[in-house]
Scaffold this active site. Sequence first.
Site, PDB file in Angstrom:
ATOM      1  N   LYS A 117       1.055  -1.456   0.065  1.00  0.00           N
ATOM      2  CA  LYS A 117       0.054  -0.056   0.009  1.00  0.00           C
ATOM      3  C   LYS A 117       0.955   1.452  -0.044  1.00  0.00           C
ATOM      4  O   LYS A 117       0.367   2.205  -0.382  1.00  0.00           O
ATOM      5  CB  LYS A 117      -0.829   0.026   1.255  1.00  0.00           C
ATOM      6  N   LYS A 199      -3.730  -9.490  -6.214  1.00  0.00           N
ATOM      7  CA  LYS A 199      -4.998  -9.957  -5.568  1.00  0.00           C
ATOM      8  C   LYS A 199      -5.976  -8.866  -5.921  1.00  0.00           C
ATOM      9  O   LYS A 199      -5.656  -7.726  -6.406  1.00  0.00           O
ATOM     10  CB  LYS A 199      -4.946 -10.087  -4.128  1.00  0.00           C
ATOM     11  N   LYS A 202     -10.954  -4.030  -3.829  1.00  0.00           N
ATOM     12  CA  LYS A 202     -11.891  -3.069  -3.923  1.00  0.00           C
ATOM     13  C   LYS A 202     -11.280  -1.628  -4.283  1.00  0.00           C
ATOM     14  O   LYS A 202     -12.320  -1.025  -4.797  1.00  0.00           O
ATOM     15  CB  LYS A 202     -13.021  -3.304  -2.907  1.00  0.00           C
TER      16      LYS A 202
HETATM   17  N1  AQP Z   1      -8.614 -10.938  -3.283  1.00  0.00           N
HETATM   18  C1  AQP Z   1      -9.166 -11.590  -2.166  1.00  0.00           C
HETATM   19  N2  AQP Z   1      -9.231 -12.826  -2.182  1.00  0.00           N
HETATM   20  C2  AQP Z   1      -9.505 -13.622  -1.010  1.00  0.00           C
HETATM   21  N3  AQP Z   1      -9.827 -12.914   0.321  1.00  0.00           N
HETATM   22  C3  AQP Z   1      -9.676 -11.581   0.108  1.00  0.00           C
HETATM   23  N4  AQP Z   1      -9.930 -10.330   1.178  1.00  0.00           N
HETATM   24  C4  AQP Z   1      -9.543  -9.219   0.613  1.00  0.00           C
HETATM   25  N5  AQP Z   1      -9.427  -9.468  -0.892  1.00  0.00           N
HETATM   26  C5  AQP Z   1      -9.484 -10.803  -1.078  1.00  0.00           C
HETATM   27  C6  AQP Z   1     -10.477 -10.719   2.540  1.00  0.00           C
HETATM   28  O1  AQP Z   1     -11.519  -9.952   2.722  1.00  0.00           O
HETATM   29  C7  AQP Z   1     -11.517  -9.574   4.199  1.00  0.00           C
HETATM   30  C8  AQP Z   1     -11.791  -8.353   4.269  1.00  0.00           C
HETATM   31  O2  AQP Z   1     -10.751  -7.502   3.705  1.00  0.00           O
HETATM   32  P1  AQP Z   1     -10.612  -5.871   3.927  1.00  0.00           P
HETATM   33  O3  AQP Z   1     -11.706  -5.116   3.314  1.00  0.00           O
HETATM   34  O4  AQP Z   1     -10.270  -5.806   5.495  1.00  0.00           O
HETATM   35  O5  AQP Z   1      -8.913  -5.501   3.524  1.00  0.00           O
HETATM   36  P2  AQP Z   1      -8.196  -5.908   2.249  1.00  0.00           P
HETATM   37  O6  AQP Z   1      -7.695  -7.489   2.543  1.00  0.00           O
HETATM   38  O7  AQP Z   1      -7.069  -4.867   2.237  1.00  0.00           O
HETATM   39  O8  AQP Z   1      -9.324  -6.057   1.102  1.00  0.00           O
HETATM   40  P3  AQP Z   1      -9.307  -5.428  -0.023  1.00  0.00           P
HETATM   41  O9  AQP Z   1     -10.496  -5.532  -0.932  1.00  0.00           O
HETATM   42  O10 AQP Z   1      -7.990  -5.451  -0.840  1.00  0.00           O
HETATM   43  O11 AQP Z   1      -9.457  -3.923   0.363  1.00  0.00           O
HETATM   44  P4  AQP Z   1      -8.562  -2.390   0.003  1.00  0.00           P
HETATM   45  O12 AQP Z   1      -8.572  -2.266  -1.587  1.00  0.00           O
HETATM   46  O13 AQP Z   1      -9.420  -1.279   0.761  1.00  0.00           O
HETATM   47  O14 AQP Z   1      -7.302  -2.516   0.697  1.00  0.00           O
HETATM   48  C9  AQP Z   1     -10.090 -10.037   4.545  1.00  0.00           C
HETATM   49  O15 AQP Z   1     -10.321 -11.214   5.367  1.00  0.00           O
HETATM   50  C10 AQP Z   1      -9.355 -10.312   3.589  1.00  0.00           C
HETATM   51  O16 AQP Z   1      -8.605 -11.385   3.736  1.00  0.00           O
END
Ligand code: AQP
Length: 334
Positions: A117, A199, A202
């Site tokens: 990040k 990965k 969002k």
């Molecule tokens: N691509 C993924 N595959 C499987 N699991 C995923 N998770 C996130 N992306 C994937 C799981 O979703 C839960 C919530 O995630 P989060 O919103 O707390 O943060 P993150 O992991 O940083 O998810 P994003 O979508 O990538 O958010 P942003 O873009 O804001 O950083 C967690 O259990 C995560 O493992």
Amino acid sequence: MEASEARKTLFSGIQPSGSITLGNYIGALRNFVLLSEQYDCLFCVVDLHALTVRQDPAALRRNTLSLAALYIAAGLDPEKNLIYCQSHVPEHAELAWILNCFTYMGELSRMTQFKDKSARHQDNINAGLFTYPSLMAADILLYQTHLVPVGADQKQHLELTRDIATRMNGLYPGLFVVPEPYIPKTSARIMSLSEPTRKMSKSDAEDSYIAVLDPPDVIRRKFRRAVTDSETEIRFDPENKPGVSNLLSILAALDAITPEEEAAKLQGLQYGALKEAASEAVIAALSPIQERYQALMGDKQYIQDILKANAERAHYLAQKTLRKVYKKLGLYQL
Ligand code: AQP
């Protein structure tokens, strides 16, 4: 949620940092639903975590309510599970400060999410991004949590949480339950459709992810454009065929079989057929959730009432741990 001696506690959360994705659903949300019957559960909308990246205030408010509604629409009963918003329970931030004082700079510097990040947001490498794992540890340890269902990307943060809990228990015996991660054996990391070595997230470009709320035509279009490779064979081989393997992982997760079995089923077919199968499986899984979501969003007051009532209950539980921590650490109690 009734406090019960026999049942263990489960905590997890998702950030309202955008419209949640198929990755969040397969890696996390759907497992919340599967596990929710066996545990006393807290499902948090972790809005304080979202602030580590710049958010538009109106969008953040909208996404917060929307995520709470999606928890319920996905099948979490708000009468049996504590569905609430992190910033409504101030003990999360209070315990995070304490944990910061027991977490080393070296440990935080090794976190791959911080490295990723900070590379993506070079104009805003803030201290919150760096100490994100201490806040996550606080979320979990605050409720004496036994199990934390997360996607594979959060494994490292969970390990750090366990290290912090074990370290503090060594200094102050009996302080925290040391939590166990629950990470699905397959399909625990859904990859971006446009860049399948990264990965699915969002906060990335819209075409790189399927949002849980995407309508069927958008889902079909995004899968049609998904990056594959220049071969023709449908084979599960994440290293050499990341795009095709990702589509197989998605399908496998929804059909509850392995990606290899999925590949065997599709032997001899073209990539177009794989994309179509993935689209239809995703549409079938998400449509009922979308329908319930639309109905719930028609009564925003209902969601707000749930958030309010559940935050009070979470606050009561959080207070118990925080008081214990303050007392054991020697903070003067009145
Ligand atoms: N691509 C993924 N595959 C499987 N699991 C995923 N998770 C996130 N992306 C994937 C799981 O979703 C839960 C919530 O995630 P989060 O919103 O707390 O943060 P993150 O992991 O940083 O998810 P994003 O979508 O990538 O958010 P942003 O873009 O804001 O950083 C967690 O259990 C995560 O493992």
